[in-house]
Design a protein around this motif. Structure first.
Motif, PDB file in Angstrom:
ATOM      1  N   GLU A  64     -23.733   5.237  22.708  1.00  0.00           N
ATOM      2  CA  GLU A  64     -22.280   5.326  22.635  1.00  0.00           C
ATOM      3  C   GLU A  64     -21.660   5.326  24.029  1.00  0.00           C
ATOM      4  O   GLU A  64     -22.180   5.929  24.957  1.00  0.00           O
ATOM      5  N   SER A 225     -10.364  14.465  13.612  1.00  0.00           N
ATOM      6  CA  SER A 225     -11.474  13.626  14.054  1.00  0.00           C
ATOM      7  C   SER A 225     -11.878  12.672  12.936  1.00  0.00           C
ATOM      8  O   SER A 225     -11.804  13.010  11.752  1.00  0.00           O
ATOM      9  N   THR A 227     -14.919   9.504  12.113  1.00  0.00           N
ATOM     10  CA  THR A 227     -16.055   8.680  12.492  1.00  0.00           C
ATOM     11  C   THR A 227     -16.268   7.620  11.426  1.00  0.00           C
ATOM     12  O   THR A 227     -16.080   7.876  10.232  1.00  0.00           O
ATOM     13  N   THR A 228     -16.648   6.417  11.852  1.00  0.00           N
ATOM     14  CA  THR A 228     -16.906   5.327  10.906  1.00  0.00           C
ATOM     15  C   THR A 228     -18.109   4.522  11.367  1.00  0.00           C
ATOM     16  O   THR A 228     -18.427   4.455  12.561  1.00  0.00           O
ATOM     17  N   ARG A 238     -20.236   1.438  15.378  1.00  0.00           N
ATOM     18  CA  ARG A 238     -19.978   2.856  15.109  1.00  0.00           C
ATOM     19  C   ARG A 238     -18.839   3.307  16.013  1.00  0.00           C
ATOM     20  O   ARG A 238     -18.904   3.128  17.238  1.00  0.00           O
ATOM     21  N   THR A 239     -17.822   3.880  15.409  1.00  0.00           N
ATOM     22  CA  THR A 239     -16.678   4.349  16.185  1.00  0.00           C
ATOM     23  C   THR A 239     -16.401   5.815  15.862  1.00  0.00           C
ATOM     24  O   THR A 239     -16.678   6.290  14.754  1.00  0.00           O
ATOM     25  N   GLY A 240     -15.847   6.487  16.824  1.00  0.00           N
ATOM     26  CA  GLY A 240     -15.435   7.876  16.626  1.00  0.00           C
ATOM     27  C   GLY A 240     -14.164   8.136  17.406  1.00  0.00           C
ATOM     28  O   GLY A 240     -13.938   7.546  18.464  1.00  0.00           O
ATOM     29  N   GLU A 242     -11.399  11.564  18.268  1.00  0.00           N
ATOM     30  CA  GLU A 242     -10.894  12.920  18.069  1.00  0.00           C
ATOM     31  C   GLU A 242      -9.575  13.034  18.805  1.00  0.00           C
ATOM     32  O   GLU A 242      -9.472  12.672  19.979  1.00  0.00           O
TER      33      GLU A 242
END
Length: 253
Positions: A64, A225, A227-228, A238-240, A242
Motif C-alpha cells: 500500500e 473510514s 475500505t474496498t 485495494r483502497t482505503g 479515513e
C-alpha cells in the motif's frame, strides 16, 4: 466528501421507530427512548472545522501507498469557497485522484447545505430494524434491507444499484441508552461480491463511523473510514480512506 462517502455516511445513519417494542429486563427499552421527543439537527452546518484525510491505494501484490491531507472547511460558505487545503501528500496518480475526490465532493454544486448536514450529523433514518442487543448502557440495532435501500435511493443511487447493494449489506448501529438513544457508532460491510456492469466487481467493502457531540449538542461524525477491494480491467485494486473531523467551531453570521 466524495459522493460515495457521502452516500455511505448517510447510509450509516439509521432509525426512527417501527414494530412493537421488545421487553428489556435491564432498563428502558430502546424503542421507548426513541419515542421521546427531541429536536432535530439543523438542516445546514453552522460550523468551520478541520478535515484530516488518510488514503491508501494498492494494486495486485504491491504494498500500500499512503496519502494524507489536511483541509480547513467552512460549511457556511457556498460551493467553490468551502475548502482550503492546508497540506497534502499524494505522490501517485491514484492517490491524487482520491484526495481530489474529497475536495471536489466538498465543493460540488449539488452538495447542498442540506446534504452537508446529512453527512455531518449522525441522525437516525431507517424505518425498520431488529434489536440485536440491549442492556442498560447501549443498544445495537440492525436496519433491514428495505431501510438501507431507501436511504441510498434518497441520496440518488439508482434503484437497481441500491437494491443489489442493500441485499449484500450487513451492519449495526450502536446507540447510547445513557444519552437518550443517540448514535455513537456504526459499521456496515458487504457480505458477498457484486458485479458492476460487465467490467468490474466489488469483492469487499466496509464502512465504520464514530460520532460525538457537536457544539450545538447534536451528534456529529467524528471519524469515517471505508475500505474496498475491486477488480476491473484486469486490475486488482485495494483502497482505503479515513476522514476525521476536528476543531469544530461555530461561524458567526
Amino acid at each position: 466528501m466524495t459522493r460515495s462517502a457521502l452516500m455511505l455516511a448517510t447510509l450509516a445513519a439509521a432509525t426512527v421507530l417501527a414494530a412493537p417494542a421488545r421487553a428489556d429486563d435491564t432498563g428502558t427499552d430502546i424503542r421507548t427512548l426513541l419515542e421521546t421527543p427531541r429536536s432535530a439537527p439543523p438542516p445546514h452546518v453552522n460550523f468551520a472545522y478541520v478535515l484530516e484525510v488518510d488514503a491508501t491505494y494498492a494494486e495486485g501484490d504491491e504494498g500500500e501507498r499512503m496519502a494524507t491531507a489536511v483541509i480547513e472547511v467552512d460549511a457556511t460558505k457556498p460551493p467553490g469557497e468551502r475548502a482550503r487545503v492546508v497540506s497534502r501528500n499524494d505522490d501517485t496518480k491514484d492517490l491524487t485522484k482520491i484526495i481530489d475526490g474529497v475536495i471536489e465532493g466538498l465543493e460540488e454544486t449539488d452538495n447542498t447545505p442540506e446534504r452537508m448536514a446529512e453527512s455531518f450529523y449522525c441522525t437516525l433514518d431507517a424505518e425498520t430494524f431488529d434489536i440485536a442487543h440491549q442492556d442498560h448502557v447501549r443498544a445495537i440495532l440492525k436496519p433491514d434491507m428495505a431501510s438501507m435501500e431507501a436511504v441510498m435511493r434518497k441520496d440518488g443511487t439508482p434503484k437497481r444499484m441500491a437494491r443489489r447493494l442493500s441485499e449484500r449489506l450487513d451492519g449495526e448501529i450502536i446507540l447510547s441508552k445513557l444519552d437518550g438513544g443517540r448514535v455513537v457508532a456504526s459499521s456496515f460491510r458487504m457480505t458477498r461480491p457484486m458485479s458492476v456492469m460487465m467490467i468490474a466487481k466489488i469483492h469487499s467493502m466496509e464502512l465504520k463511523q464514530s460520532c460525538v457531540p457537536s457544539p450545538d449538542g447534536h451528534q456529529r461524525s467524528e471519524r469515517l473510514s471505508m475500505t474496498t477491494r475491486v477488480t476491473a480491467m484486469g486490475k486488482d485494486m485495494r483502497t482505503g480512506m479515513e476522514m476525521r473531523v476536528r476543531d469544530v467551531v461555530p461561524v458567526v453570521p
